[in-house]
Design a protein around this motif. Structure first.
Motif, short mmCIF file in Angstrom:
data_model
loop_
_atom_site.label_atom_id
_atom_site.label_comp_id
_atom_site.label_asym_id
_atom_site.label_seq_id
_atom_site.Cartn_x
_atom_site.Cartn_y
_atom_site.Cartn_z
N PHE A 1 0.86 -1.18 0.00
CA PHE A 1 0.00 0.00 0.00
C PHE A 1 0.89 1.24 0.00
O PHE A 1 1.55 1.54 1.00
CB PHE A 1 -0.92 -0.01 1.22
CG PHE A 1 -1.67 -1.30 1.37
CD1 PHE A 1 -2.79 -1.56 0.58
CD2 PHE A 1 -1.26 -2.27 2.29
CE1 PHE A 1 -3.48 -2.76 0.70
CE2 PHE A 1 -1.95 -3.46 2.42
CZ PHE A 1 -3.06 -3.71 1.62
N TYR A 2 0.92 1.93 -1.11
CA TYR A 2 1.74 3.14 -1.23
C TYR A 2 0.86 4.35 -0.93
O TYR A 2 -0.20 4.55 -1.54
CB TYR A 2 2.34 3.24 -2.63
CG TYR A 2 3.52 2.31 -2.82
CD1 TYR A 2 4.82 2.77 -2.65
CD2 TYR A 2 3.33 0.97 -3.13
CE1 TYR A 2 5.91 1.93 -2.80
CE2 TYR A 2 4.41 0.11 -3.29
CZ TYR A 2 5.69 0.60 -3.13
OH TYR A 2 6.77 -0.25 -3.27
N LEU A 3 1.32 5.19 0.03
CA LEU A 3 0.50 6.28 0.56
C LEU A 3 1.15 7.63 0.28
O LEU A 3 2.39 7.77 0.31
CB LEU A 3 0.32 6.09 2.07
CG LEU A 3 -0.17 4.71 2.53
CD1 LEU A 3 -0.28 4.68 4.04
CD2 LEU A 3 -1.50 4.35 1.87
N SER B 1 10.33 4.13 0.06
CA SER B 1 9.79 4.97 -0.99
C SER B 1 10.72 4.92 -2.20
O SER B 1 11.94 4.82 -2.04
CB SER B 1 9.65 6.42 -0.49
OG SER B 1 9.16 7.27 -1.51
N TYR B 2 10.13 4.98 -3.39
CA TYR B 2 10.93 5.07 -4.62
C TYR B 2 10.87 6.52 -5.10
O TYR B 2 9.87 6.96 -5.67
CB TYR B 2 10.38 4.13 -5.69
CG TYR B 2 10.65 2.67 -5.38
CD1 TYR B 2 11.84 2.07 -5.76
CD2 TYR B 2 9.71 1.91 -4.68
CE1 TYR B 2 12.10 0.74 -5.46
CE2 TYR B 2 9.97 0.57 -4.38
CZ TYR B 2 11.15 0.00 -4.78
OH TYR B 2 11.41 -1.32 -4.48
N ILE C 1 4.13 5.08 -8.40
CA ILE C 1 4.55 5.00 -7.00
C ILE C 1 5.61 6.04 -6.65
O ILE C 1 6.10 6.06 -5.51
CB ILE C 1 5.07 3.59 -6.64
CG1 ILE C 1 6.31 3.23 -7.48
CG2 ILE C 1 3.97 2.55 -6.81
CD1 ILE C 1 6.98 1.93 -7.03
N LYS C 2 5.95 6.90 -7.59
CA LYS C 2 6.99 7.90 -7.36
C LYS C 2 6.65 8.76 -6.15
O LYS C 2 5.58 9.37 -6.08
CB LYS C 2 7.15 8.79 -8.59
CG LYS C 2 8.22 9.88 -8.45
CD LYS C 2 8.30 10.69 -9.73
CE LYS C 2 9.28 11.85 -9.60
NZ LYS C 2 10.69 11.38 -9.50
N GLY C 3 7.54 8.80 -5.16
CA GLY C 3 7.39 9.67 -4.00
C GLY C 3 6.41 9.20 -2.95
O GLY C 3 6.26 9.86 -1.91
N LEU C 4 5.73 8.07 -3.17
CA LEU C 4 4.79 7.55 -2.18
C LEU C 4 5.53 6.65 -1.18
O LEU C 4 6.66 6.24 -1.42
CB LEU C 4 3.67 6.77 -2.86
CG LEU C 4 2.88 7.53 -3.95
CD1 LEU C 4 1.75 6.66 -4.48
CD2 LEU C 4 2.34 8.85 -3.40
N VAL C 5 4.88 6.37 -0.06
CA VAL C 5 5.53 5.64 1.04
C VAL C 5 4.72 4.39 1.35
O VAL C 5 3.49 4.44 1.44
CB VAL C 5 5.63 6.52 2.31
CG1 VAL C 5 6.27 5.74 3.45
CG2 VAL C 5 6.44 7.79 2.02
#
Length: 258
Positions: free
Chosen positions: A179-181, A225-226, A236-240
């Motif tokens: 889960f990328y937030l 994070s990527y 997903i860039k910059g998500l956690v």
């Protein structure tokens, strides 16, 4: 410093699937500043129980750098293996190349006479002109990255640390859903940047976050994070994303995530 890769978990009781595939890609191996293998006729040995392996035709390997080794050891599916050292004159890498002595069964017979390389014992791997990190890419591995309105909540150290209705869900073969937030949906005061980085052949270089506990101590690397993922992974860039085992719990639409 790059940490050891976190390999995909496999179910030990799952039936073992093994196949040999032809790769349509040009695959190259570099060592000591020179290309020592280069082919568009690479075969990939893959299984649901180990990482994929590239096998090169003998003619595509620079034979001048291969020095026979006395090392022998059994392979989980291919039987006995023979080894070579790689020696360019300036550098030597022991037991870095290997081959099946007599691959058993019809499925593995195409690998007879072909040469594989131990991933970490050479310098660089390329598919076409793009460098590949950590391990060979599995042609059966798939990543789906989907925007979602599901409700994702994360608890850490007894308190909510993240609450989002706009997660990006990443589904990857053999791995649990991640889960990328968005950072705005996370209490960043409970996180501190870590020096840890890892590489993924499918997503790029990950940076890590450690969690700040209420007693002043730090739980290392609870999230990642990527910042600059490879071109195929822009969502997903910059998500956690958080490791479920590193936080108290994660809920998806009110239900605990296993």
């Amino acid at each position: 410093m790059t940490a050891a890769p976190r390999l995909q978990p496999r179910e030990a009781t799952a039936p073992q699937l093994i196949n040999v595939l032809h790769s349509p890609k040009r695959v190259r191996v570099k060592f000591g500043g020179r290309t020592i293998a280069d082919s568009r006729n690479v075969l990939v040995l893959r299984s649901n129980h180990f990482l994929p392996i590239y096998f090169f035709p003998v003619a595509s390997v620079d034979a001048s750098v291969l020095k026979p080794s006395l090392h022998r050891e059994p392979h989980a599916v291919g039987g006995e293996t023979a080894y070579w050292d790689i020696d360019t004159g300036d550098r030597r890498s022991a037991n870095a190349a290997w081959s099946f002595v007599s691959p058993p069964g019809e499925n593995l017979s195409p690998l007879a006479g072909r040469i594989a390389f131990s991933w970490k014992l050479v310098d660089q791997w390329f598919e076409e002109d793009e460098e590949v990190f950590v391990h060979a890419r599995d042609p059966y591995a798939r990543i789906d990255v989907l925007q979602s309105s599901s409700h994702v909540q994360v608890w850490f150290d007894g308190e909510p640390i993240a609450d989002s209705h706009r997660p990006v869900l990443l589904f990857e073969t053999h791995l649990p859903t991640r889960f990328y937030l968005h950072p705005d949906d996370i209490n960043l005061e409970r996180l501190t940047a870590s020096a840890t980085t890892t590489r993924c052949p499918y997503k790029g270089i990950a940076s890590y976050w450690s969690g700040l506990l209420s007693d002043g101590s730090v739980r290392p690397d609870i999230a990642w994070s990527y910042r600059d993922p490879i071109a195929e992974m822009p969502k997903i860039k910059g998500l956690v994303a958080f490791y479920p085992q590193a936080v108290d719990r994660i809920h998806l639409d009110g239900e605990p995530v296993a």
